[in-house]
Write an enzyme that holds these catalytic residues in place. Structure first.
Site, PDB file in Angstrom:
ATOM      1  N   LEU A   1      13.855  45.839  60.280  1.00 18.12           N
ATOM      2  CA  LEU A   1      12.418  45.825  60.525  1.00 18.12           C
ATOM      3  C   LEU A   1      11.752  45.288  59.268  1.00 18.12           C
ATOM      4  O   LEU A   1      12.189  45.567  58.151  1.00 18.12           O
ATOM      5  CB  LEU A   1      11.893  47.237  60.827  1.00 18.12           C
ATOM      6  N   ASP A   2      10.688  44.519  59.446  1.00 23.40           N
ATOM      7  CA  ASP A   2       9.950  44.028  58.288  1.00 23.40           C
ATOM      8  C   ASP A   2       9.443  45.200  57.454  1.00 23.40           C
ATOM      9  O   ASP A   2       9.241  46.310  57.969  1.00 23.40           O
ATOM     10  CB  ASP A   2       8.770  43.175  58.743  1.00 23.40           C
ATOM     11  N   LYS A   3       9.205  44.948  56.178  1.00 25.21           N
ATOM     12  CA  LYS A   3       8.768  45.993  55.255  1.00 25.21           C
ATOM     13  C   LYS A   3       7.612  46.811  55.819  1.00 25.21           C
ATOM     14  O   LYS A   3       7.635  48.047  55.795  1.00 25.21           O
ATOM     15  CB  LYS A   3       8.356  45.360  53.924  1.00 25.21           C
TER      16      LYS A   3
END
Length: 323
Positions: free
Chosen positions: A143-145
């Protein structure tokens, strides 16, 4: 066979003869990938009738005894850090957790520590039996930051191999919630557009026409709309490309609220909103995206597992502010 014990010796039959040794051993063990077997062979860890066999392509010979030895897992390069995790499920093979927004998944330049991997190394400790020869968690998706939500990580080679294949073959049940600018039409539909690197900005992804990207398909439905200018949506991924939801929605003219990469100007939809709703949406500090649901088959037991979480407080507060 356990994950820490070496696979039992295998006697090749006439039916096995002629195939590549690395493929034969991977199939016979059932817990090691072909690439892992190849690496072990090249390091001298496979014996054929007691002598090392280093050529992965060597044809199997009937009647030969093949025995693979697993070297002790070496420590992973990242160091464990005592970081609190919201754990939804854990057993000997895998761990499922709710990742907070703001946490990077894997160490990288600029984010060398404080990541999910650092936290998992500390939390799992000796229960990590080794993946690819290292004591590390197996990251099978990301998952993106600044995207919150459910993730699964492997603790064993068996789980890493099975989960990686399940993601590659799209046998994972994934659903997200997002808040976007404008009202997608129709209220339920799909975005089907290949995704690749943006030719004008290599830090961004883009929908690529006329070849060059990877096929990507996102299904969506509108849950609720606000003042004709914002929509709360659910998304289901048929594929898993980098930034897929963010790219598809931005390409359709419905960039996610707060997206720092794909929303570069005040959207036209903001003009008709009440001041409080407009300000709340424009001031939201991250992409309004939450991985709400994750389902998969357990790699050891075969049980169907399903996990769901509600969006975090900042997301629900935003929904209240724009209503």
């Amino acid at each position: 066979m356990t994950d820490t014990a070496p696979p039992a010796p295998v006697i090749a039959t006439a039916d096995d003869a002629g195939q590549r040794t690395d493929r034969f051993i991977a199939t016979a063990t059932g817990a090691l990938s072909r690439s892992r077997v190849k690496a072990l062979m090249e390091s001298g860890h496979l014996l054929r009738n007691g002598s090392p066999l280093r050529d992965p392509a060597e044809p199997v010979r009937a009647g030969m005894c093949y025995e693979i030895h697993l070297p002790p897992a070496i420590p992973a390069t990242p160091q464990g850090q005592d970081i609190a995790l919201d754990i939804l499920y854990e057993d000997r093979d895998l761990i499922v957790l709710d990742k907070p927004a703001g946490m990077v998944v894997h160490p990288a330049p600029g984010n060398e520590d404080g990541t999910l991997v650092n936290a998992l190394l500390a939390h799992c400790g000796e229960s990590l039996t080794g993946i690819g020869g290292e004591k590390r968690p197996g990251i099978v998706h990301r998952l993106d930051k600044d995207t919150s939500g459910i993730m699964v990580a492997a603790k064993t080679e068996l789980a890493h191999q099975a989960l990686s294949l399940a993601f590659a073959e799209r046998r994972i049940d994934r659903a997200y919630q997002a808040i976007c600018w404008g009202l997608p039409a129709p209220a339920q539909g799909s975005f089907d557009g290949a995704i690749g690197r943006d030719r004008r900005d290599r830090k961004r992804m883009a929908v690529i026409a006329n070849g060059g990207g990877k096929q990507a398909l996102t299904h969506y439905r509108v849950i609720e709309t606000f003042h004709g200018g914002l929509a709360h949506v659910e998304c289901r991924l048929a594929t898993g490309r980098t930034h897929q939801i963010r790219v598809h929605f931005a390409h359709a003219g419905h960039a996610l609220v707060g997206d720092p990469v794909y929303l570069r100007r005040i959207p036209a939809a903001a003009r008709g909103l009440p001041a409080a709703a407009r300000d709340a949406a424009l001031d939201f500090p991250r992409q309004a995206l939450h991985a709400r649901r994750l389902g998969f088959v357990h790699p050891r037991s075969g049980e169907q597992l399903l996990f769901e979480t509600a969006p975090p407080a900042d997301f629900t507060t935003l929904l209240g502010s724009i209503a």
